[in-house]
Scaffold this motif. Structure first.
Motif, PDB file in Angstrom:
ATOM      1  N   LYS A  26      71.582 -19.728  69.771  1.00 62.98           N
ATOM      2  CA  LYS A  26      72.362 -21.084  70.070  1.00 62.98           C
ATOM      3  C   LYS A  26      72.981 -20.738  71.397  1.00 62.98           C
ATOM      4  O   LYS A  26      73.745 -19.962  71.739  1.00 62.98           O
ATOM      5  CB  LYS A  26      73.392 -21.263  69.131  1.00 62.98           C
ATOM      6  CG  LYS A  26      74.419 -22.406  69.527  1.00 62.98           C
ATOM      7  CD  LYS A  26      75.478 -22.694  68.355  1.00 62.98           C
ATOM      8  CE  LYS A  26      76.112 -23.914  68.584  1.00 62.98           C
ATOM      9  NZ  LYS A  26      77.477 -24.296  67.657  1.00 62.98           N
ATOM     10  N   SER A  27      72.414 -21.738  72.239  1.00 66.93           N
ATOM     11  CA  SER A  27      72.732 -21.663  73.837  1.00 66.93           C
ATOM     12  C   SER A  27      72.599 -20.119  74.439  1.00 66.93           C
ATOM     13  O   SER A  27      73.572 -19.633  75.034  1.00 66.93           O
ATOM     14  CB  SER A  27      74.153 -22.089  73.839  1.00 66.93           C
ATOM     15  OG  SER A  27      74.393 -23.329  73.581  1.00 66.93           O
ATOM     16  N   GLY A  28      71.502 -19.473  73.953  1.00 67.63           N
ATOM     17  CA  GLY A  28      71.314 -18.300  74.503  1.00 67.63           C
ATOM     18  C   GLY A  28      72.020 -16.873  73.715  1.00 67.63           C
ATOM     19  O   GLY A  28      71.527 -15.934  74.238  1.00 67.63           O
ATOM     20  N   GLN A  49      78.419 -14.605  65.650  1.00 68.94           N
ATOM     21  CA  GLN A  49      79.041 -15.934  66.133  1.00 68.94           C
ATOM     22  C   GLN A  49      79.262 -15.770  67.429  1.00 68.94           C
ATOM     23  O   GLN A  49      79.803 -14.826  68.159  1.00 68.94           O
ATOM     24  CB  GLN A  49      80.420 -16.114  65.301  1.00 68.94           C
ATOM     25  CG  GLN A  49      81.213 -17.185  65.628  1.00 68.94           C
ATOM     26  CD  GLN A  49      82.318 -17.355  64.778  1.00 68.94           C
ATOM     27  OE1 GLN A  49      83.209 -16.651  64.602  1.00 68.94           O
ATOM     28  NE2 GLN A  49      82.823 -18.456  64.266  1.00 68.94           N
ATOM     29  N   ASN A  50      78.606 -16.821  68.365  1.00 74.25           N
ATOM     30  CA  ASN A  50      78.388 -16.920  69.766  1.00 74.25           C
ATOM     31  C   ASN A  50      78.235 -15.445  70.474  1.00 74.25           C
ATOM     32  O   ASN A  50      78.929 -15.157  71.239  1.00 74.25           O
ATOM     33  CB  ASN A  50      79.906 -17.354  70.048  1.00 74.25           C
ATOM     34  CG  ASN A  50      80.178 -18.660  69.415  1.00 74.25           C
ATOM     35  OD1 ASN A  50      79.413 -19.478  69.568  1.00 74.25           O
ATOM     36  ND2 ASN A  50      81.647 -18.827  69.314  1.00 74.25           N
ATOM     37  N   GLY A  51      77.129 -14.885  70.017  1.00 77.51           N
ATOM     38  CA  GLY A  51      76.833 -13.543  70.672  1.00 77.51           C
ATOM     39  C   GLY A  51      77.519 -12.318  70.063  1.00 77.51           C
ATOM     40  O   GLY A  51      76.958 -11.310  70.239  1.00 77.51           O
ATOM     41  N   ASP A  52      78.423 -12.569  69.447  1.00 80.21           N
ATOM     42  CA  ASP A  52      79.426 -11.229  68.620  1.00 80.21           C
ATOM     43  C   ASP A  52      78.970 -10.995  67.366  1.00 80.21           C
ATOM     44  O   ASP A  52      79.078 -12.076  66.584  1.00 80.21           O
ATOM     45  CB  ASP A  52      80.762 -11.486  69.146  1.00 80.21           C
ATOM     46  CG  ASP A  52      81.151 -11.597  70.551  1.00 80.21           C
ATOM     47  OD1 ASP A  52      80.590 -10.959  71.428  1.00 80.21           O
ATOM     48  OD2 ASP A  52      82.094 -12.510  70.875  1.00 80.21           O
ATOM     49  N   GLN A  53      78.887  -9.718  67.239  1.00 82.29           N
ATOM     50  CA  GLN A  53      78.697  -9.512  65.476  1.00 82.29           C
ATOM     51  C   GLN A  53      80.066  -9.827  64.954  1.00 82.29           C
ATOM     52  O   GLN A  53      81.042  -9.175  65.344  1.00 82.29           O
ATOM     53  CB  GLN A  53      78.393  -7.969  65.385  1.00 82.29           C
ATOM     54  CG  GLN A  53      77.903  -7.742  64.233  1.00 82.29           C
ATOM     55  CD  GLN A  53      77.207  -6.220  64.097  1.00 82.29           C
ATOM     56  OE1 GLN A  53      77.160  -5.443  65.071  1.00 82.29           O
ATOM     57  NE2 GLN A  53      76.989  -5.738  62.973  1.00 82.29           N
ATOM     58  N   PHE A  54      80.115 -10.308  63.750  1.00 85.57           N
ATOM     59  CA  PHE A  54      81.375 -10.806  63.339  1.00 85.57           C
ATOM     60  C   PHE A  54      81.166 -11.158  61.830  1.00 85.57           C
ATOM     61  O   PHE A  54      80.129 -12.021  61.522  1.00 85.57           O
ATOM     62  CB  PHE A  54      81.937 -12.134  64.231  1.00 85.57           C
ATOM     63  CG  PHE A  54      82.945 -12.772  63.421  1.00 85.57           C
ATOM     64  CD1 PHE A  54      84.322 -12.227  63.602  1.00 85.57           C
ATOM     65  CD2 PHE A  54      82.821 -13.861  62.785  1.00 85.57           C
ATOM     66  CE1 PHE A  54      85.338 -12.603  62.992  1.00 85.57           C
ATOM     67  CE2 PHE A  54      84.121 -14.372  62.257  1.00 85.57           C
ATOM     68  CZ  PHE A  54      85.505 -13.967  62.255  1.00 85.57           C
ATOM     69  N   GLY A  55      82.071 -10.848  60.918  1.00 87.61           N
ATOM     70  CA  GLY A  55      81.919 -11.391  59.723  1.00 87.61           C
ATOM     71  C   GLY A  55      81.319 -10.522  58.736  1.00 87.61           C
ATOM     72  O   GLY A  55      81.382  -9.045  58.806  1.00 87.61           O
ATOM     73  N   VAL A  56      80.653 -10.876  57.731  1.00 88.79           N
ATOM     74  CA  VAL A  56      80.230 -10.056  56.486  1.00 88.79           C
ATOM     75  C   VAL A  56      78.761  -9.562  57.007  1.00 88.79           C
ATOM     76  O   VAL A  56      77.853 -10.117  57.739  1.00 88.79           O
ATOM     77  CB  VAL A  56      79.626 -10.668  55.216  1.00 88.79           C
ATOM     78  CG1 VAL A  56      79.110  -9.950  54.083  1.00 88.79           C
ATOM     79  CG2 VAL A  56      80.885 -11.270  54.781  1.00 88.79           C
ATOM     80  N   GLN A  57      78.350  -8.169  56.949  1.00 86.84           N
ATOM     81  CA  GLN A  57      77.226  -7.382  57.407  1.00 86.84           C
ATOM     82  C   GLN A  57      76.777  -6.522  55.915  1.00 86.84           C
ATOM     83  O   GLN A  57      77.672  -6.338  55.280  1.00 86.84           O
ATOM     84  CB  GLN A  57      77.509  -6.220  58.337  1.00 86.84           C
ATOM     85  CG  GLN A  57      78.326  -6.773  59.563  1.00 86.84           C
ATOM     86  CD  GLN A  57      78.111  -7.971  60.409  1.00 86.84           C
ATOM     87  OE1 GLN A  57      77.020  -7.985  60.801  1.00 86.84           O
ATOM     88  NE2 GLN A  57      78.852  -8.862  60.655  1.00 86.84           N
TER      89      GLN A  57
END
Length: 107
Positions: A26-28, A49-57
């Motif tokens: 999304k937007s690169g 989320q917005n290029g950052d690893q975040f949340g459930v893995q």
């Protein structure tokens, strides 16, 4: 769009032509769930989320869910859960690295 990645993508392993990775930009920036495969089997599932690893893995071994862990908005590892081949909980590790091991067998 104008040289910026946006939308679904799929990467293939050249020698085998099997899917190696798929996800969304999304937007690169990576955004949403990214699936990584080895020899045609899902190996990792990362949330971005917005290029950052975040949340459930999630990590998979031989096709079964083996590990679930959480990454906060600062990239810090949170709770972690390990599962056996039957999907039974075997280890819980808190964000401080303290673990609680279980020996469960519901056969």
């Amino acid at each position: 769009v104008n040289g910026v990645k946006d939308g679904k993508y799929t990467k293939y392993d050249e020698p085998t032509e099997k899917i190696e990775e798929e996800g969304f930009y999304k937007s690169g920036q990576l955004d949403g769930v990214v699936h990584r495969y080895r020899n045609g089997q899902k190996e990792q599932e990362y949330s971005y989320q917005n290029g950052d690893q975040f949340g459930v893995q999630k990590s998979f071994e031989n096709g079964h869910l083996a590990r679930v862990y959480f990454v906060d908005k600062h990239g810090n590892l949170g709770m972690e859960f390990s599962l056996n081949k039957k999907g039974q909980l075997t280890v819980i590790v808190d964000s401080k690295g303290t673990d609680q091991r279980f020996s469960l067998d519901f056969t």
